[in-house]
Structure formats: C-alpha cells, structure tokens
Design a protein around this motif. Structure first.
Motif, mmCIF file in Angstrom:
data_model
loop_
_atom_site.group_PDB
_atom_site.id
_atom_site.type_symbol
_atom_site.label_atom_id
_atom_site.label_comp_id
_atom_site.label_asym_id
_atom_site.label_seq_id
_atom_site.Cartn_x
_atom_site.Cartn_y
_atom_site.Cartn_z
ATOM 1 N N THR A 228 0.778 -1.220 0.021
ATOM 2 C CA THR A 228 -0.115 -0.224 0.099
ATOM 3 C C THR A 228 0.897 1.317 -0.024
ATOM 4 O OG1 THR A 228 -1.769 -1.174 1.250
ATOM 5 C CG2 THR A 228 -1.508 1.113 1.350
ATOM 6 N N GLU B 298 -6.922 0.622 -1.179
ATOM 7 C CA GLU B 298 -7.133 -0.287 -0.105
ATOM 8 C C GLU B 298 -8.331 0.061 0.736
ATOM 9 O OE1 GLU B 298 -4.041 -2.527 2.086
ATOM 10 O OE2 GLU B 298 -4.461 -0.983 3.314
ATOM 11 N N ASP C 238 -5.397 -1.974 -5.173
ATOM 12 C CA ASP C 238 -4.953 -2.412 -3.949
ATOM 13 C C ASP C 238 -5.774 -3.191 -3.331
ATOM 14 O OD1 ASP C 238 -3.454 -2.592 -1.785
ATOM 15 O OD2 ASP C 238 -3.003 -0.425 -1.407
ATOM 16 N N GLU C 239 -5.256 -4.504 -3.213
ATOM 17 C CA GLU C 239 -6.246 -5.582 -2.613
ATOM 18 C C GLU C 239 -7.698 -5.510 -2.805
ATOM 19 O OE1 GLU C 239 -4.886 -7.540 0.962
ATOM 20 O OE2 GLU C 239 -3.205 -6.243 1.074
#
Ligand SMILES: Nc1ncnc2c1ncn2[C@@H]1O[C@H](COP(=O)(O)OP(=O)(O)O)[C@@H](O)[C@H]1O
Ligand SMILES: [Mg+2]
Lengths: 287, 236
Positions: free
Chosen positions: B43, B85, B161-162
């Motif tokens: 991140t 994220e 992000d994820e």
C-alpha cells in the motif's frame, strides 16, 4: 408573533455565520475561531465604504469582496502551512488570527464604538402585525442564500467535491480533486456568508467595535455544534433554533436577563443527550 | 515501452523506512502484480506513486514524464488512478454521485452519462441501486462501486490495492473477472494482492515484495511454479 419573526431573522444571521464554521470544520477539520472576526471586518468595511461613497449597495458589495479575500488570505498564510499539524497548534493559530484582526481594527478605528446609519425601510403591517422591513429582508435574503448554497453543494461538481473532501481527502484526490483548492473555496464561501451576516447584524444593531464579531461568532459556533458540526442543514437548523430561543427569552421579562445563560445551557444539554448534535453524522473511524 | 517506471523508490514514515529502494516497471498493455504479506509495503508503494505520501526518494516516471513531485490530482488527469485499499467510496453520497465523482476530471457531460450507463450495465447491482446511499451497500457491492468509480476517469493505467480483501469467494471471482475484462478493453493494470494465487493466474508478470524490498520477480507462470513462492504465498 412579532417575536417569532424577529427570532427567525436573528436565527438567519446566526445560521449564515454558523455555516462558515461548519463548512470549514467539515472540510479542513479545524475550528476557525477567527471566523467571527470576519463579521467585524465586514462591518468596518461597510462603514468605511458607506462614508466614502454614501451608497449602501456599493458598501455591501465591497464588504463581500473584502471578507472573501480576507478569508482566502488567512487560510493561505496562517492555516495552509499547518496542514497536517496537531489540532491544538491549528486552534492556537486561529485564536492568534482572531486577536490579530481585532488589534488591526483597533489600530485603524480605535476601540470606541462607531455608529452607522443604514437605510431604514420602516415598518409594514402584515395582517395587523407591525414588522420591520429590515427584519423581512434579513429573513428572505438569508433564506435565499441558504437555499442557493444547498443547491450548490448538492448539484455542482465543486459542491460534490466539497462533500467528497469532507469525507475522505485521499479518496477525493484519487478522483482528481485539488484538495487545497476546495479548502480555499470553502473559506471563501464561508467568509462571503459572514459579509452578509455582518450587514444584517448592523441592520439590527448599528454600532461597531473591534470585538463586534465575538459574541455572534460564539453564538453561531454554539448553533453549529447544536445542529451538528460539519452538517450544513444542521448549521441552518441550529442557527434558527438559537435565534428563536434568544428572542423568545428576551421577550419574557422574568427570564430575559438569563438569555445567554439559557442558550449555552442548551448547548450543554444537547451535547449530553446527543454529542454529535441534532443532525450530526457519526463519523466512521477509518482503520 | 514502460508506461510506469519506478526507480530506487524509498519511502519513510517519520524515522521508519517502509520501502527500501525498490525498482519495477509496468509496460503498456500488461497486467503486473505486486504480491507480498501483510505489512510488506504494498500500500505504501501504491500511495507514494500517486503522491499520497510525500516523504520519498527515487524517481517515478509515467508515460515518459517524471511525476515524482507531481501532485496526485494532476496525475489522475494524466491517466493514472487507483482503487484504494479498503475501497474508500464516499459513504454519504449516493451511488450515482460516487460515479460522478469518478468523472471529476471529465468535461464532456454526454460522455459521462454514457459511461455511467455502461458501468451500470457492467455492474448490474450499481444500476439497481443508483440512488441509494453508498454506505448502505454490502462490502462486495462497495468494491464494485470503487472499481466503477475509478473507471469513470478512463485511466490508461489502473492500480488496484487488494480489491479482493474481505470479500466472499463469489465476489472474489467476480472481482478478478472484472479486472481481466477491463484489461481486455485496453487498460494497463497494476494489481496489488495478498491472494497471490488468483493474482498470478491473471497477471503477465509479478514482483514479490518482502519487508520493503523486492525479493523476486519474473513471469507470473514462473512464479506460480517457484518453490519458494509456493511455500510462502500459495499455501502449498
Ligand atoms: N501511516 C503509517 N505510519 C507509520 N507506519 C506505517 C504507516 N502505514 C504503514 N506503515 C508501516 O509500513 C509498513 C508497510 O505497510 P503497508 O504499506 O500498509 O503494507 P501492505 O500494504 O503490504 O500490507 C508496515 O510495517 C506498516 O506498519
Ligand atoms: Mg496494504
């Protein structure tokens, strides 16, 4: 009945000031304690322009410009360098700015109160009631401004970006929002509203001192907290409520002298019952 | 040609160095994935590329231009954006207003409406909930909204992000299908994931990040068969 209309009109003034507190808090997450003093800046600007030009409409126009520019300059010079600093440092700076503005006014105009004569449109009788035209103007113009602001925030790109920034600056940046610009616009709008508030205030109490902004500033801040700091409808509701309560209390001889105490007690009660204010939204903690 | 080039990136949180001089690149048309355990610095890397973290050393080049010091909002206008994220949709705005926020950099009103219609077709659930407050959506639906919102700015390079974090298996599959699909329509992808198996299965190339350093890199298929990767990230 007249008391109610007077109360709503005073409430409109508080609401306009409270909006400045609440919008800046919502977006920059800071209490701008110098906001009340912008009203004072507006008042002296109206006084000076009126003395020079004799035209109250020019005076209010100049006052809007001066207040807006002051708001922007204060944000740029005093607050922007502190972005990311501790809230306490920002708060102390804001109090410093407040003293600074009051001292400047005292240097230029002295500390004696100055009176101002704005046009008085007299009274009209509506359905057997005698009402000041100035009161009606305050109520109507104040209402229009607040309606316009609501539409602006809900329906325009900039307004939507303001809501986005107040919720999540980082996410707003990922949308391509220039966060600093939005903060600047917020200060500008809040200060322009304060210029209107100062005009309406002078229409009710036509005397000016360097500390003129303190009391309405603190009351409007109270109104913003009662309504839910950060919430725009909350500031409008809180302002109206406080204006009404003030005028109603003042109209009853037995409790009139305790009006201010009653207003601040209301703040404490609301904070005890509903700490986020009447229309405040719970802020979800980000993990 | 490398669309994004990161050279010797170092990122600091105060005294703590979270990223220790990493270099990687994303070529036009690729899906590149950055995998690594929780806390590896994925991140941090993503955020510093977008200018969300200022305290960094090294160089970031996007589309031939040095953007190391470019403010994030300008990077978005250059054609790169990110699904952050934790989704970070605007909870208090409606689904529709969230999508409009995604189109903040777009000027053509007609095009924006067309894009919203297209996204509401791509993600039916968003179409059905257009006027609902976004905070009331389920986690999976919010992820759809976060992706749709990012697509509204027509990025050349989309970072995610994820995106599968905390989602049910059904939604995880959906998310990866959408990424594959969106890539096919011509967008370069940089994907950060803890779900290494899934990420490697759709990626062209991959980098493995370990405590702020890149420990391994290569073709996605090679990494899928790499013994060390299997042990550490694929649970085999
Ligand atoms: N805001 C922060 N302040 C201090 N340290 C942080 C901050 N954010 C992340 N870190 C640290 O930086 C390292 C990398 O974190 P992060 O980039 O979030 O990893 P990942 O996304 O791979 O899980 C971790 O050790 C984490 O504790
Ligand atoms: Mg992470």
């Amino acid at each position: 009945m007249t008391t109610l209309i007077d109360g709503l009109s005073l409430g409109a003034i508080y609401s306009l000031i409270a909006l400045g507190y609440t919008m800046v808090y919502g977006i920059a997450k800071m209490l701008n304690f110098a906001h009340g003093d912008i009203i004072m800046v507006g008042a002296y600007t109206i006084l000076t322009t009126l003395n020079i030009t004799g035209n109250p409409y020019v005076a209010i126009a100049v006052s809007i410009v001066v207040c807006t520019v002051s708001g922007i300059v204060i944000e740029r010079l005093a607050y922007k360098p502190l972005r990311g600093a501790s809230p306490l440092a920002v708060l102390i700076t804001a109090i410093g700015v407040s003293f600074f503005l009051q001292s400047i006014a005292q240097l230029i105009y002295g500390s004696k109160s100055q009176s101002i004569s704005l046009p008085d449109f007299g009274k009209v009788s509506v359905g057997g009631l005698e009402i000041n035209v100035n009161t009606i103007i305050t109520l109507v113009v104040g209402g229009i401004i607040m309606a316009a602001l609501t539409v602006f925030v809900k329906k325009t790109n900039t307004g939507r970006a303001m809501q986005a920034v107040s919720e999540d600056k980082g996410a707003a940046l990922l949308m391509g929002v220039n966060v600093n610009r939005i903060i600047m616009i917020t200060f500008a709008i809040g200060s322009a509203l304060a210029a209107f508030a100062s005009l309406f205030y002078l229409m009710q109490i036509p005397s000016i001192t360097p500390t003129l902004g303190s009391m309405p500033g603190i009351k409007a801040f109270t109104a913003a907290v009662i309504g839910g700091i950060g919430s725009i409808p909350g500031a409008m509701l809180g302002g109206m409520l406080l204006g009404l309560i003030e005028k109603i209390c003042l109209s009853i001889p037995a409790i009139g002298p305790y009006t201010t105490a009653i207003e601040f007690s209301l703040l404490i009660i609301i904070l005890l019952v509903k700490p986020i204010g009447i229309l405040g939204k719970k802020v979800r903690e980000k993990v | 040609m490398a669309l994004l080039e990161v050279k010797n990136l170092e990122v600091f949180y105060g005294m703590i160095q979270a990223i220790r001089g990493i270099s990687f690149e994303v070529n036009e048309g690729e899906i590149v994935t950055l995998i690594g355990a929780n806390g590896a610095g994925k991140t941090t890397t993503m955020q510093s590329i977008m200018g969300l973290i200022a305290n960094k050393k090294g160089t970031v080049i996007y589309n031939g231009q040095d953007i190391t010091k470019t403010p994030g909002h300008k990077i978005v206008r250059m054609g790169m954006t990110q699904v952050p994220e934790g989704r970070r949709i605007f909870q208090q705005l409606t689904v529709y207003d969230n999508l409009l926020m995604g189109a903040y950099t777009m000027a053509d009103k007609k095009q924006i409406q067309q894009d919203i219609d297209e996204i509401c077709t791509r993600f039916e659930i968003l179409g059905q909930r257009k006027n609902q407050i976004a905070g009331t959506l389920s986690g999976g639906e919010q992820q759809m909204l976060a992706m749709g919102r990012a697509m509204m700015s027509h990025p050349k390079l989309l970072m995610l992000d994820e995106p599968s974090m905390g989602l049910s298996p059904l939604f995880v599959d959906k998310v990866f299908d959408i990424i594959k699909d969106y890539h096919k329509s011509g967008t370069t992808i940089l994907l950060v994931e803890q779900n290494a198996k899934k990420a490697l299965s759709i990626a062209d190339r991959a980098y493995v990040l370990e405590t702020g350093e890149i420990s391994l890199s290569g073709g996605a298929d090679d990494l899928l068969n790499n013994e060390a990767v299997k042990k550490a990230y694929l649970g085999a």
